[in-house]
Scaffold this motif. Structure first.
Motif, PDB file in Angstrom:
ATOM      1  N   TYR A 215      -2.383 -13.366  -0.459  1.00  6.80           N
ATOM      2  CA  TYR A 215      -1.159 -13.419  -1.253  1.00  6.80           C
ATOM      3  C   TYR A 215      -0.190 -12.348  -0.761  1.00  6.80           C
ATOM      4  CZ  TYR A 215      -4.088 -16.289  -4.250  1.00  6.80           C
ATOM      5  OH  TYR A 215      -4.925 -17.253  -4.727  1.00  6.80           O
ATOM      6  N   GLU A 216       1.014 -12.787  -0.397  1.00  5.03           N
ATOM      7  CA  GLU A 216       2.020 -11.893   0.164  1.00  5.03           C
ATOM      8  C   GLU A 216       3.179 -11.734  -0.820  1.00  5.03           C
ATOM      9  OE1 GLU A 216       3.851 -11.929   4.481  1.00  5.03           O
ATOM     10  OE2 GLU A 216       5.103 -13.170   3.165  1.00  5.03           O
ATOM     11  N   PHE A 217       3.497 -10.487  -1.172  1.00  2.55           N
ATOM     12  CA  PHE A 217       4.642 -10.166  -2.015  1.00  2.55           C
ATOM     13  C   PHE A 217       5.717  -9.509  -1.145  1.00  2.55           C
ATOM     14  CE2 PHE A 217       1.079 -10.408  -4.883  1.00  2.55           C
ATOM     15  CZ  PHE A 217       1.591 -10.989  -6.035  1.00  2.55           C
ATOM     16  N   SER A 218       6.966  -9.778  -1.459  1.00  2.00           N
ATOM     17  CA  SER A 218       8.059  -9.267  -0.631  1.00  2.00           C
ATOM     18  C   SER A 218       8.243  -7.756  -0.769  1.00  2.00           C
ATOM     19  CB  SER A 218       9.375  -9.967  -0.990  1.00  2.00           C
ATOM     20  OG  SER A 218       9.716  -9.732  -2.355  1.00  2.00           O
ATOM     21  N   SER A 219       7.798  -7.189  -1.891  1.00  2.00           N
ATOM     22  CA  SER A 219       7.951  -5.746  -2.111  1.00  2.00           C
ATOM     23  C   SER A 219       6.949  -5.277  -3.145  1.00  2.00           C
ATOM     24  CB  SER A 219       9.374  -5.412  -2.575  1.00  2.00           C
ATOM     25  OG  SER A 219       9.626  -5.987  -3.851  1.00  2.00           O
ATOM     26  N   LEU A 220       6.780  -3.983  -3.228  1.00  4.01           N
ATOM     27  CA  LEU A 220       5.886  -3.407  -4.232  1.00  4.01           C
ATOM     28  C   LEU A 220       6.427  -3.647  -5.635  1.00  4.01           C
ATOM     29  CD1 LEU A 220       3.285  -1.728  -4.505  1.00  4.01           C
ATOM     30  CD2 LEU A 220       4.696   0.328  -4.489  1.00  4.01           C
ATOM     31  N   ARG A 221       7.754  -3.624  -5.777  1.00  4.50           N
ATOM     32  CA  ARG A 221       8.356  -3.875  -7.087  1.00  4.50           C
ATOM     33  C   ARG A 221       8.051  -5.295  -7.561  1.00  4.50           C
ATOM     34  NH1 ARG A 221      12.462  -1.564  -9.934  1.00  4.50           N
ATOM     35  NH2 ARG A 221      12.900  -0.143  -8.203  1.00  4.50           N
ATOM     36  N   GLU A 222       8.155  -6.264  -6.643  1.00  3.55           N
ATOM     37  CA  GLU A 222       7.862  -7.647  -7.015  1.00  3.55           C
ATOM     38  C   GLU A 222       6.391  -7.787  -7.413  1.00  3.55           C
ATOM     39  OE1 GLU A 222       9.012 -11.845  -5.054  1.00  3.55           O
ATOM     40  OE2 GLU A 222       7.438 -10.760  -3.958  1.00  3.55           O
ATOM     41  N   PHE A 223       5.508  -7.076  -6.711  1.00  3.60           N
ATOM     42  CA  PHE A 223       4.093  -7.146  -7.034  1.00  3.60           C
ATOM     43  C   PHE A 223       3.807  -6.597  -8.428  1.00  3.60           C
ATOM     44  CE2 PHE A 223       0.029  -4.696  -6.908  1.00  3.60           C
ATOM     45  CZ  PHE A 223      -0.809  -5.778  -7.064  1.00  3.60           C
ATOM     46  N   THR A 224       4.375  -5.440  -8.755  1.00  7.10           N
ATOM     47  CA  THR A 224       4.089  -4.810 -10.046  1.00  7.10           C
ATOM     48  C   THR A 224       4.724  -5.563 -11.211  1.00  7.10           C
ATOM     49  OG1 THR A 224       5.978  -3.321  -9.688  1.00  7.10           O
ATOM     50  CG2 THR A 224       3.806  -2.519  -9.045  1.00  7.10           C
ATOM     51  N   SER A 225       5.845  -6.237 -10.977  1.00  6.76           N
ATOM     52  CA  SER A 225       6.542  -6.919 -12.070  1.00  6.76           C
ATOM     53  C   SER A 225       6.097  -8.366 -12.271  1.00  6.76           C
ATOM     54  CB  SER A 225       8.055  -6.896 -11.813  1.00  6.76           C
ATOM     55  OG  SER A 225       8.381  -7.566 -10.613  1.00  6.76           O
ATOM     56  N   SER A 226       5.322  -8.911 -11.353  1.00  6.85           N
ATOM     57  CA  SER A 226       4.934 -10.315 -11.444  1.00  6.85           C
ATOM     58  C   SER A 226       3.704 -10.485 -12.338  1.00  6.85           C
ATOM     59  CB  SER A 226       4.631 -10.867 -10.049  1.00  6.85           C
ATOM     60  OG  SER A 226       3.489 -10.233  -9.510  1.00  6.85           O
TER      61      SER A 226
ATOM     62  N   MET B 231       0.592  -1.439   7.863  1.00  2.48           N
ATOM     63  CA  MET B 231       0.433  -0.028   8.169  1.00  2.48           C
ATOM     64  C   MET B 231       1.083   0.382   9.498  1.00  2.48           C
ATOM     65  SD  MET B 231      -0.917   0.759   5.459  1.00  2.48           S
ATOM     66  CE  MET B 231      -2.093   0.403   4.163  1.00  2.48           C
ATOM     67  N   GLY B 232       1.608  -0.577  10.253  1.00  2.92           N
ATOM     68  CA  GLY B 232       2.198  -0.227  11.535  1.00  2.92           C
ATOM     69  C   GLY B 232       3.672  -0.512  11.636  1.00  2.92           C
ATOM     70  N   SER B 233       4.319  -0.878  10.540  1.00  2.00           N
ATOM     71  CA  SER B 233       5.751  -1.158  10.573  1.00  2.00           C
ATOM     72  C   SER B 233       6.382  -0.691   9.274  1.00  2.00           C
ATOM     73  CB  SER B 233       5.995  -2.663  10.776  1.00  2.00           C
ATOM     74  OG  SER B 233       5.622  -3.388   9.616  1.00  2.00           O
ATOM     75  N   SER B 234       7.693  -0.840   9.207  1.00  2.00           N
ATOM     76  CA  SER B 234       8.434  -0.409   8.014  1.00  2.00           C
ATOM     77  C   SER B 234       8.568  -1.520   6.986  1.00  2.00           C
ATOM     78  CB  SER B 234       9.828   0.074   8.431  1.00  2.00           C
ATOM     79  OG  SER B 234      10.537  -0.964   9.112  1.00  2.00           O
ATOM     80  N   SER B 235       7.868  -2.611   7.173  1.00  2.00           N
ATOM     81  CA  SER B 235       7.934  -3.717   6.230  1.00  2.00           C
ATOM     82  C   SER B 235       7.408  -3.275   4.868  1.00  2.00           C
ATOM     83  CB  SER B 235       7.097  -4.897   6.743  1.00  2.00           C
ATOM     84  OG  SER B 235       6.989  -5.900   5.758  1.00  2.00           O
ATOM     85  N   GLY B 236       8.089  -3.717   3.822  1.00  2.00           N
ATOM     86  CA  GLY B 236       7.675  -3.348   2.474  1.00  2.00           C
ATOM     87  C   GLY B 236       6.799  -4.385   1.811  1.00  2.00           C
ATOM     88  N   LYS B 237       6.355  -5.379   2.562  1.00  2.00           N
ATOM     89  CA  LYS B 237       5.548  -6.449   1.981  1.00  2.00           C
ATOM     90  C   LYS B 237       4.167  -5.941   1.572  1.00  2.00           C
ATOM     91  CE  LYS B 237       7.852 -10.192   4.479  1.00  2.00           C
ATOM     92  NZ  LYS B 237       7.695 -11.325   5.427  1.00  2.00           N
ATOM     93  N   VAL B 238       3.642  -6.537   0.516  1.00  2.00           N
ATOM     94  CA  VAL B 238       2.330  -6.178  -0.027  1.00  2.00           C
ATOM     95  C   VAL B 238       1.412  -7.385   0.111  1.00  2.00           C
ATOM     96  CG1 VAL B 238       1.056  -5.518  -2.101  1.00  2.00           C
ATOM     97  CG2 VAL B 238       3.289  -4.493  -1.623  1.00  2.00           C
ATOM     98  N   TYR B 239       0.159  -7.132   0.521  1.00  2.00           N
ATOM     99  CA  TYR B 239      -0.805  -8.207   0.763  1.00  2.00           C
ATOM    100  C   TYR B 239      -2.029  -8.004  -0.129  1.00  2.00           C
ATOM    101  CZ  TYR B 239       2.127  -8.966   4.850  1.00  2.00           C
ATOM    102  OH  TYR B 239       3.197  -9.192   5.675  1.00  2.00           O
ATOM    103  N   ILE B 240      -2.452  -9.084  -0.785  1.00  2.00           N
ATOM    104  CA  ILE B 240      -3.578  -9.056  -1.708  1.00  2.00           C
ATOM    105  C   ILE B 240      -4.699  -9.940  -1.155  1.00  2.00           C
ATOM    106  CG2 ILE B 240      -4.369  -9.509  -4.055  1.00  2.00           C
ATOM    107  CD1 ILE B 240      -2.364  -7.265  -3.897  1.00  2.00           C
TER     108      ILE B 240
END
Length: 392
Positions: free
Chosen positions: A179-190, A160-169
Motif C-alpha cells: 500500500y502506497e500513500f502519497s505522503s505521511l500526512r495522507e497516511f495518518t489522516s486516512s 530511504m534513497g530519495s527525497s520522495s515523501g511516499k509511505v509504503y505499508i
C-alpha cells in the motif's frame, strides 16, 4: 290571608338563601385556610431542601478536593515506582550483558585460535566507505505513535534513497500487495488503507526484511530458495533478481523467525542482515550493490541471534535490537561497525520507549535520522540523536 301567606313564604325563602350563602362563604374560607397552610408547609420544606442541598454540595466539593489531592499523591507514587522499575530493568540488563552464561564444556585453546584466525582472514579486506558518514547513535530523542494499521507483524517505510515523501505499508509476513500513500500526512489522516494505491507484486514476499531504496522495492521472494527481488516502482515490474549466496541459512532473529534476510539502507547504500549455521548462530552482514544485486563484501558479527528481534544499519554500523520472549523493553545491546571505528564498549545501551509487544521491523531513514518501527500493528517513529564515532 293569601297575602300574608305569600309574605311568609318570601321571608322563608330569603332566610334559606342567606343561610346557604353563609355556608358557602364558610366553606370557601376553610378551603383558603387549608391552601394557605399547605403553601406555608411547601415554603418550609423548600427552604429545608435548599439548605440540605447546599450542605450536600459543600460536602461533595470537599470530597472532590480530597480525591484530587489523593490522585496527585498516587500519581507521584506511580511515577516513583515507574522510575524504580526502569532502573531495575536497566540494572538487570546490564548484569545480563556483563555476566554471560558460562560454557558447559572446556574449549580447546588451539581451536579458539583457529576460529579467530579464520574470522580475521574472512574479514581482512578493508571496507571502502562510499561517504564520509561518521555518525553513531547516542540515544533515542523522541517517539511518536502515528496510528494502527494491519496485523501484529509488518513493515512500513519511506524511500530511504530519495527525497520522495511516499509511505509504503507491508502488512503481514507473506503477502503480495503493498500500500502506497502519497505522503505521511495522507497516511495518518486516512482510515486504514482506503486512501492508498495498491501495488500488486508478481510474487509474495517472505518475512519482514523489505526496503524501498532509490525508487525501487527490494524484497525477499517467498519460497524454499532465498531470492532477492528488485521491483521498479515507476515501471511496475521486476527489473532484476538474484539468489542470495549463503548456505544453511537460519532465521536472523529468533523473536521474528519469519525473517531470513533483513534488507536495510543507510548513507552507504543497501545492506543485507542474515544468519547461517557457519557463523555459530550469530548475525552476519553483507554489502549489496543496489544496481546489480551483487554481494560486495560479507562480515561475521559477534552479535547473537538469541532474543534478537530486529536490526538496522547507520553509517556502516549494524545495531541489533534485543528483547525477551515475554515482551519487555527493547534495547540495542550489540553493534558491529564494518570500518572498526565502533565497538560494543563504545556504543551505549539504548532503550526503546516501547508500549506494546515486540518490534517486528525497524527501518532507518538516513535523510531524516528516524526509525520507522512496526510494533504489534502500531506504526511508530523514533527520533535518533547522533554523535561522532571515535577513531580507534
Amino acid at each position: 290571608m293569601v297575602r300574608i301567606l305569600r309574605l311568609v313564604f318570601v321571608l322563608f325563602c330569603g332566610l334559606a338563601a342567606a343561610q346557604q350563602q353563609q355556608a358557602l362563604m364558610d366553606y370557601l374560607e376553610r378551603r383558603l385556610l387549608a391552601i394557605e397552610d399547605r403553601i406555608s408547609l411547601w415554603h418550609e420544606q423548600t427552604s429545608r431542601y435548599a439548605s440540605e442541598l447546599r450542605e450536600f454540595k459543600q460536602q461533595m466539593v470537599a470530597q472532590l478536593e480530597g480525591l484530587d489531592k489523593n490522585k496527585e499523591v498516587l500519581r507521584s507514587e506511580l511515577d516513583s515506582v515507574g522510575a524504580r522499575v526502569d532502573r531495575v530493568e536497566r540494572e538487570m540488563d546490564y548484569l545480563e550483558t556483563q555476566n554471560g552464561a558460562q560454557p558447559c564444556v572446556d574449549v580447546d585453546d588451539k581451536l579458539v585460535e583457529q576460529q579467530v584466525t579464520v574470522a580475521k582472514e574472512k574479514n581482512k579486506a578493508k571496507y571502502s566507505k562510499l561517504t564520509d558518514c561518521s555518525d553513531m547513535i547516542s540515544t533515542i530523542k523522541a517517539m511518536k505513535i502515528l496510528k494502527r494499521v494491519g496485523g501484529s507483524k509488518g513493515t512500513w517505510t519511506k524511500d530511504m534513497g530519495s527525497s520522495s515523501g511516499k509511505v509504503y505499508i507491508f502488512n503481514s509476513t507473506g503477502e503480495d500487495t503493498v500500500y502506497e500513500f502519497s505522503s505521511l500526512r495522507e497516511f495518518t489522516s486516512s482510515q486504514g488503507t482506503s486512501a492508498a494505491t495498491s501495488i500488486h507484486l508478481p510474487s509474495a514476499w517472505g518475512g519482514l526484511g523489505h526496503v524501498v531504496y532509490n525508487k525501487h522495492l527490494f524484497y525477499v521472494k517467498e519460497g524454499e530458495e532465498l531470492k532477492l527481488m528488485k521491483y521498479d516502482l515507476q515501471k511496475s515490474m521486476v527489473v532484476d533478481s538474484a539468489v542470495f549466496p549463503a548456505k544453511d541459512q537460519l532465521p536472523v532473529y529468533t523473536l521474528n523467525p519469519e525473517t531470513y534476510i533483513d534488507l536495510a539502507a543507510d548513507e552507504e547504500g543497501l545492506w543485507a542482515i542474515y544468519a547461517t549455521k557457519e557463523n555459530q548462530n550469530h548475525v552476519s552482514l553483507a554489502k549489496v550493490d543496489s544496481k546489480t544485486l551483487a554481494i560486495e563484501q560479507m562480515w561475521d558479527t559477534p552479535c547473537p541471534r538469541e532474543n534478537a528481534e530486529a536490526a538496522f544499519v547507520v553509517c556502516g554500523t549494524v545495531y541489533v535490537v534485543y528483547n525477551s520472549k515475554l515482551p519487555s523493553r527493547s534495547r540495542i545491546q550489540c553493534v558491529f561497525d564494518v570500518s572498526d571505528m565502533v565497538t560494543n564498549d563504545d556504543a551505549p545501551t539504548v532503550y526503546f520507549p516501547k508500549r506494546y509487544g515486540t518490534l517486528s521491523s525497524l527501518k532507518y531513514s538516513p535523510t531524516e535520522q528516524l526509525l520507522y518501527a512496526w510494533d504489534d500493528g502500531y506504526q511508530i517513529l523514533y527520533k535518533l540523536q547522533m554523535k561522532k564515532k571515535l577513531e580507534v
